[in-house]
Design an enzyme around this catalytic site. Structure first.
Site, short mmCIF file in Angstrom:
data_model
loop_
_atom_site.label_atom_id
_atom_site.label_comp_id
_atom_site.label_asym_id
_atom_site.label_seq_id
_atom_site.Cartn_x
_atom_site.Cartn_y
_atom_site.Cartn_z
N LEU A 1 0.84 -1.20 0.00
CA LEU A 1 0.00 0.00 0.00
C LEU A 1 0.87 1.25 0.00
O LEU A 1 1.89 1.31 0.68
CB LEU A 1 -0.92 0.01 1.22
CG LEU A 1 -1.91 -1.16 1.34
CD1 LEU A 1 -2.84 -0.93 2.51
CD2 LEU A 1 -2.70 -1.34 0.05
N GLY B 1 2.32 -9.83 5.78
CA GLY B 1 2.59 -9.08 7.00
C GLY B 1 2.53 -7.59 6.71
O GLY B 1 2.70 -7.17 5.57
N GLY B 2 2.31 -6.78 7.75
CA GLY B 2 2.23 -5.33 7.55
C GLY B 2 1.21 -5.00 6.49
O GLY B 2 0.07 -5.49 6.51
N ASP B 3 1.60 -4.16 5.53
CA ASP B 3 0.69 -3.81 4.43
C ASP B 3 1.11 -4.50 3.15
O ASP B 3 0.84 -4.01 2.05
CB ASP B 3 0.66 -2.29 4.24
CG ASP B 3 2.03 -1.72 3.88
OD1 ASP B 3 3.04 -2.27 4.36
OD2 ASP B 3 2.09 -0.73 3.12
N GLU B 4 1.75 -5.65 3.26
CA GLU B 4 2.23 -6.39 2.09
C GLU B 4 1.30 -7.57 1.80
O GLU B 4 1.09 -8.44 2.65
CB GLU B 4 3.65 -6.88 2.31
CG GLU B 4 4.67 -5.74 2.45
CD GLU B 4 6.06 -6.26 2.71
OE1 GLU B 4 6.19 -7.33 3.37
OE2 GLU B 4 7.02 -5.63 2.26
#
Length: 300
Positions: free
Chosen positions: A174, A214-217
């Protein structure tokens, strides 16, 4: 008709938790041991003379009739399960052993109530299913996690090799997500990630797999195992994802624009292993991000 000889042992049979049932060739109860009350809920006198099908769960009529006819023909049935309706209205699971008595011309069966056992097995199966789901699913977005995604890629590779097809991995990051967390807080960031996951999932085909690393991945497996037009499949999926992300995300403080940088890696052009494909897709994603984001790029 005279009761079978062992009926004289009834005063001792009340010690049995199982029910001994004697059934005539027309499937009517002729005798039930005292344990029948514990198993079925009915006093034996309430069942004698009535068809066993009057008490049986209707889903098991056909299969039980087949087994009953086998016993009537002289074949022992040592392991058979069906369901009955208890007098209190509950459904009970029964395990049966049965054989034909040539002397009495009756079918003799022993019924054991395994309802509690079945309940424990169902609870265990549900727990295993929940644990498997937790092990293979991202807890925030409910998308497949890395482990399940890798498994799907391996399966797609095997199909592609067999069918001379292809596959691709899209790597999505993102744009400016850190600013969302910094400005609105992590709760809003999590809300946005869940919304993005839903939109990506709605945009891909049934044959594809979206996952969160994970995260925005996020990653998407574009499975083109059954077609030689991989480029066309990639373009369609990328365009649908971008279209799905285009509307702003509406929340209480206002609305958030959603854009993503997308990197594309194709098998086998950009690598044979999953790690190689992810590395090249990741590099392509950073190329798109360096160009300002909100675009897709393929590694050269």
């Amino acid at each position: 008709m005279n009761k079978p000889a062992f009926a004289a042992l009834a005063e001792y049979m009340d010690l049995l938790l199982d029910a001994i049932c004697v059934v005539d060739p027309e499937h009517r109860f002729s005798y039930l041991s005292p344990g029948a009350q514990r198993v079925f809920g009915y006093e034996p006198e309430e069942m004698i003379g009535r068809s066993m099908f009057d008490f049986m769960h209707p889903d098991h009529h056909a299969e039980t009739l087949l087994r009953a006819e086998q016993v009537n023909s002289g074949r022992d049935v040592l392991h058979f399960e069906n369901r009955y309706i208890h007098k209190d209205g509950s459904v009970i699971y029964l395990h049966w052993t049965a054989r034909w008595s040539e002397k009495d011309q009756m079918r003799i069966g022993v019924a054991r109530d395994i309802t509690a056992q079945r309940a424990l097995e169902q609870e265990r199966e549900a727990l295993i299913e929940r644990l498997e789901h937790m092990a293979l699913t991202d807890s925030l977005t409910q998308l497949p996690n890395r482990a399940l995604f890798y498994d799907r890629v391996r399966t797609a590779q095997a199909r592609a090799e067999r069918d001379a097809g292809g596959l691709a991995i899209l790597y999505l990051d993102l744009d400016k997500f850190k600013a969302v967390n910094d400005h609105y807080g992590h709760a809003t960031g999590d809300e946005l990630l869940k919304a993005v996951a839903t939109r990506i999932q709605s945009a891909i085909r049934n044959t594809d797999t979206a996952a969160r690393l994970g995260g925005d991945e996020f990653v998407v497996l574009v499975d083109a195992s059954h077609t030689r037009r991989l480029d066309s499949a990639i373009d369609k999926v990328v365009n649908k994802i971008q279209a799905a992300l285009k509307p702003p995300h509406i929340m209480k403080p206002g609305s958030l624009a959603i854009t993503a940088s997308i990197g594309v890696a194709m098998w086998p052009e950009h690598g044979h292993s999953i790690e190689q494909l992810l590395h090249h897709a990741d590099q392509a994603m950073y190329n798109a991000k360096r160009r300002g984001g909100n675009s897709a790029s393929t590694i050269c």
